[in-house]
Design an enzyme around this catalytic site. Structure first.
Site, PDB file in Angstrom:
ATOM      1  N   ASP A 257      -9.862  77.538 -10.926  1.00 50.79           N
ATOM      2  CA  ASP A 257      -8.703  76.863 -10.462  1.00 50.79           C
ATOM      3  C   ASP A 257      -8.425  76.386  -9.091  1.00 50.79           C
ATOM      4  OD1 ASP A 257      -8.235  79.144 -13.147  1.00 50.79           O
ATOM      5  OD2 ASP A 257      -7.018  80.240 -12.204  1.00 50.79           O
TER       6      ASP A 257
ATOM      7  N   GLU B 261      -3.515  75.775 -22.051  1.00 55.29           N
ATOM      8  CA  GLU B 261      -3.408  75.919 -20.811  1.00 55.29           C
ATOM      9  C   GLU B 261      -3.683  74.878 -19.927  1.00 55.29           C
ATOM     10  OE1 GLU B 261      -4.386  79.919 -19.668  1.00 55.29           O
ATOM     11  OE2 GLU B 261      -7.034  79.411 -19.327  1.00 55.29           O
TER      12      GLU B 261
END
Length: 520
Positions: A71, A247
């Site tokens: 991420d 997402e």
């Protein structure tokens, strides 16, 4: 099941065509001269109307971060790249480097640690955004002692000034009354569009599948409404591998158009990938204003050994002429959602219809040209300069023997004063002396004030692991021993060459602060 996040930054591209003008003459020359002039002018016109080609930056190799590389969010600011990633703990760390290549060996500096039980575990998807002279750090975090991951919520920190390293203060939680379960919201980013500010994240409204949701903001840390609207749900076949998931939204602006990339499918699968929305209507809060591309825009490459590429971000080259994507991926089809994911980056281009072309994920290990406009050398090590004395952390005589003392000395540039700061994948680092390969060690694993700091062979214990904790703007940190919790301290705040460096309880003085100075 945990849902993994994604980082991002606004990209602005700069077109640089120039127009050449044919010179006009007052007289009529002979035919041969006319043809020669016209030919010369046409050559000049072609040459000068081509976009300027900037020199490539320093060579780099993926991955940019091999420990805790999921991420990633990468920001270029004021001469340096800043990289922050998921930690799965209650700590946030940032790497800083003047070149993209340098991020691979840059120190991981702790900028935030949280002991509040409702938000001190499973930190995911951190992002940095600059508004009105302050950095805002958005991240997802969960509750200590609660099974992952229904307690994940979105939180925001605010910096004291314009240094991306902080210091930071906690501003609050950002959630919605119509999100379930109980306000669950992850992977939040900030969208600037149509003159407004919006929080976009991943959540569920009224029992929907995990979708992209949006709410207006009144300022960077406050929602203007507690009600979120769904703007994209996982309805296409490539969005539902393993589980239906949308997402990690990330805005991308280009030539007056606003795109939103996002990650689709379950991160545990190799088919985690990127999709794309475009804001084609006037109201970002309306689902009808967003047009979804029906095919993925970035996905696995079995040929290049890249699986599950996703949770991306964007940044521009230092000279502003190139657009880059940063993302995480696995090197095997069974890599899953954990710390095996590594941070990678590559340049991307634009299609003739004005949409982004991210290409194919590149293989690990190849040397690639870095972002254009990089001028600094890539750091290979660091000196640690005491804030009080201005002197360097030094290994006595450059001896390779176990037990060699560490003290301060006038900075000479010698290799005995250079240290590689190597990430151990657990929020700590080891400090390796460049001259000898020995590591900084607390004598006999003592926890007492005054225990000596020395060099020793690597034993892979906590007494040889340190956290570099941001302390003050100017790249000053305290060097905290993981076993004792005590910091590297210049004895009695001495300023003389040879003054011993030992461990001591944190006293918040300049004798315990060290500046990280990159060296080559």
């Amino acid at each position: 099941m945990p849902r993994m996040p994604h980082p991002h930054a606004l990209v602005r591209t700069i077109g640089r065509p120039r127009t050449a003008h044919l010179a006009r003459t007052a007289r009529t020359p002979r035919l041969g001269s006319v043809l020669l002039c016209v030919l010369t002018a046409l050559v000049a016109l072609v040459a000068t109307t081509q976009p300027a080609s900037a020199a490539a930056g320093r060579p780099y190799t993926n991955p940019l971060k091999s420990a805790k590389g999921a991420d990633p969010w990468l920001q270029y600011h004021d001469g340096n790249y800043y990289l922050i990633t998921t930690t799965f703990t209650g700590i946030l760390g940032i790497r800083k480097s003047p070149t993209l290549a340098g991020l691979a060996g840059a120190p991981n500096v702790q900028v935030w640690s949280d002991t509040t039980s409702t938000r001190n575990t499973n930190i995911w998807a951190p992002e940095l955004h600059l508004f009105n002279g302050h950095w805002y750090l958005y991240y997802s975090a969960g509750q200590s002692g609660v099974a992952c991951c229904d307690s994940q919520r979105t939180h925001v920190l605010e910096s004291a000034g314009t240094d991306p390293l902080g210091p930071y203060t906690y501003k609050g939680s950002l959630t919605g009354s119509n999100l379930s379960p109980g306000g669950w919201l992850i992977d939040a980013t900030v969208l600037e569009a149509k003159g407004g500010l919006y929080l976009v994240g991943s959540g569920s409204v009224n029992g929907s599948a995990q979708s992209l949701v949006i709410a207006p903001m009144s300022n960077p840390y406050t929602l203007a409404s507690s009600s979120f609207t769904v703007i994209s749900s996982p309805t296409l076949s490539w969005e539902t591998s393993g589980a239906p998931v949308n997402e990690g939204p990330e805005p991308l602006h280009h030539d007056g158009r606003t795109f939103l990339t996002y990650s689709a499918s379950y991160c545990q699968t190799p088919d985690y990938k990127l999709g794309q929305l475009e804001l084609t209507g006037s109201d970002p809060l309306s689902r009808a204003s967003w047009t979804k591309k029906q095919t993925p825009v970035f996905q696995r490459s079995d040929t290049n050994g890249v699986y599950g590429p996703g949770h991306n971000g964007f940044f521009t080259s230092p000279d502003g002429t190139e657009n880059w994507i940063v993302y995480h991926a696995n090197s095997s089809s069974g890599g899953g959602c954990g710390n095996g994911r590594t941070t990678r980056a590559q340049k991307f281009t634009w299609n003739t219809d004005g949409t982004p072309n991210f290409g194919t994920p590149v293989a690990l290990g190849a040397s690639l040209p870095g972002p254009s406009g990089e001028t600094a050398a890539t750091p290979t090590s660091y000196t640690l300069v005491n804030r009080n004395s201005g002197k360097c952390l030094d290994l006595a005589g450059g001896s390779s023997a176990d037990g060699t003392n560490v003290f301060q000395w006038t900075c000479t540039g010698g290799t005995n004063q250079k240290w590689r700061i190597e990430d151990q994948g657990d929020d700590t680092s080891r400090l390796v002396n460049v001259a000898t390969g020995g590591v900084l060690d607390a004598a006999d694993c003592s926890t007492a004030d005054g225990a000596d700091l020395r060099q020793w062979s690597w034993l892979n214990n906590k007494c040889q692991r340190y956290r570099l904790v941001f302390t003050a703007t100017g790249d000053y940190v305290r060097i905290v021993n993981e076993n004792s919790g005590k910091v590297a301290d210049v004895a009695d705040c001495g300023t003389a060459d040879g003054t011993d460096v030992r461990q001591w309880s944190w006293l918040s003085n300049t004798c315990q602060q060290w500046r990280l100075v990159p060296t080559t």
